[in-house]
Design a protein around this motif. Structure first.
Motif, PDB file in Angstrom:
ATOM      1  N   PHE A   1       0.835  -1.200   0.000  1.00 17.50           N
ATOM      2  CA  PHE A   1       0.000   0.000   0.000  1.00 17.50           C
ATOM      3  C   PHE A   1       0.874   1.256   0.000  1.00 17.50           C
ATOM      4  CE2 PHE A   1      -3.012   3.136   1.427  1.00 17.50           C
ATOM      5  CZ  PHE A   1      -4.244   2.697   0.955  1.00 17.50           C
ATOM      6  N   GLU A   2       1.867   1.282   0.893  1.00 18.28           N
ATOM      7  CA  GLU A   2       2.769   2.429   0.990  1.00 18.28           C
ATOM      8  C   GLU A   2       3.604   2.588  -0.281  1.00 18.28           C
ATOM      9  OE1 GLU A   2       2.420   0.080   3.234  1.00 18.28           O
ATOM     10  OE2 GLU A   2       1.463   1.164   4.902  1.00 18.28           O
ATOM     11  N   GLN A   3       3.995   1.458  -0.876  1.00 22.77           N
ATOM     12  CA  GLN A   3       4.757   1.526  -2.117  1.00 22.77           C
ATOM     13  C   GLN A   3       3.918   2.112  -3.246  1.00 22.77           C
ATOM     14  OE1 GLN A   3       6.261  -2.440  -2.888  1.00 22.77           O
ATOM     15  NE2 GLN A   3       7.363  -2.521  -0.928  1.00 22.77           N
ATOM     16  N   MET A   4       2.627   1.786  -3.262  1.00 19.69           N
ATOM     17  CA  MET A   4       1.738   2.342  -4.275  1.00 19.69           C
ATOM     18  C   MET A   4       1.569   3.848  -4.081  1.00 19.69           C
ATOM     19  SD  MET A   4       0.001   1.784  -7.012  1.00 19.69           S
ATOM     20  CE  MET A   4      -0.016  -0.027  -7.059  1.00 19.69           C
ATOM     21  N   GLN A   5       1.438   4.280  -2.836  1.00 17.63           N
ATOM     22  CA  GLN A   5       1.358   5.714  -2.564  1.00 17.63           C
ATOM     23  C   GLN A   5       2.600   6.434  -3.091  1.00 17.63           C
ATOM     24  OE1 GLN A   5       0.215   4.932   1.795  1.00 17.63           O
ATOM     25  NE2 GLN A   5      -0.526   7.018   1.463  1.00 17.63           N
ATOM     26  N   ALA A   6       3.773   5.860  -2.804  1.00 19.55           N
ATOM     27  CA  ALA A   6       5.031   6.468  -3.238  1.00 19.55           C
ATOM     28  C   ALA A   6       5.138   6.480  -4.759  1.00 19.55           C
ATOM     29  CB  ALA A   6       6.209   5.719  -2.636  1.00 19.55           C
TER      30      ALA A   6
END
Length: 231
Positions: free
Chosen positions: A198-203
């Protein structure tokens, strides 16, 4: 009672209609070109749905431009400032859903998913309504994941613009400015992203938007690219 009625008049009628009149007046003077529109149109022609993702900093001209993509919906916070934007968007034909991460977010997501199932597209300011600037908040990823639709980073760049002293350095293109609206390649959000996904997608979305804005703003420093786009 009188004070409450007057405040309602300001936030429900005077501010939204006055603001919308100014938006339309300015927008009518812009010289607009759309770049890389196939990134949007390929999805729409195939009968798909999408989320237009942009920075809060530049939603001013996008409010009128994306209203042509009806049916379209957006989530706007339940604050007083949000009320003004919500009223103006509603007048333009947007289907406004009220909510935020701190209040009513879950129900807002449910409503958006229901609208998407009815054929609505979604417009979303990734870092709104209070920042930090450029940070992609969880709401965008949840909408795309929950409604099973791709994110299309969408940017608006004005050659001449006013910059306000706000948290996002809010920008308004000046009258008769050239304006570029640009679409990036769609980003698909899988249902299961695994640990840290999820955090990687945000980044990933944040980096795409940053690169897209920088490259498009750089066009105004290159006479050859300006001539290629505007003739």
């Amino acid at each position: 009672m009188i004070k409450k009625t007057f405040r309602r008049f300001l936030y429900y009628y005077l501010f939204p209609y006055t603001g919308l009149f100014l938006v339309k007046l300015l927008s009518a003077t812009y010289r607009v070109r759309i770049v890389d529109q196939y990134n949007e149109q390929n999805i729409l022609k195939a009968g798909g749905r999408l989320v237009y993702a942009s920075w809060h900093q530049r939603f001013f001209p996008g409010l009128t431009f994306l209203s042509s993509r009806k049916p379209i919906t957006c989530i706007i916070s339940q604050s007083h400032d949000g009320e003004i934007v919500a009223r103006a968007a509603t007048i333009l034909g947007w289907r406004v859903v009220r909510g935020s991460s701190s209040h009513g977010g879950g129900q807002a997501l449910e409503t958006v998913k229901s609208l998407v199932d009815q054929g609505y597209k979604v417009g979303h300011a990734v870092d709104g309504p209070q920042g930090p600037f450029g940070m992609v908040k969880p709401g965008l990823i949840r909408i795309a994941q929950y409604a099973d639709m791709p994110i299309v980073p969408t940017i608006i760049s004005g050659q001449n613009r006013w910059v306000f002293n706000s948290w996002d350095r809010f920008m308004v293109p000046k009258p008769f400015s050239r304006l570029i609206i640009r679409f990036a390649s769609p980003i698909h959000v899988p249902r299961d992203m695994g640990q840290g996904g999820f955090e990687q997608m945000q980044a990933r979305v944040a980096q795409c938007l940053k690169q897209l804005y920088e490259d498009t703003d750089d066009i105004w420093r290159d006479d050859a690219r300006i001539k290629e786009i505007f003739g």
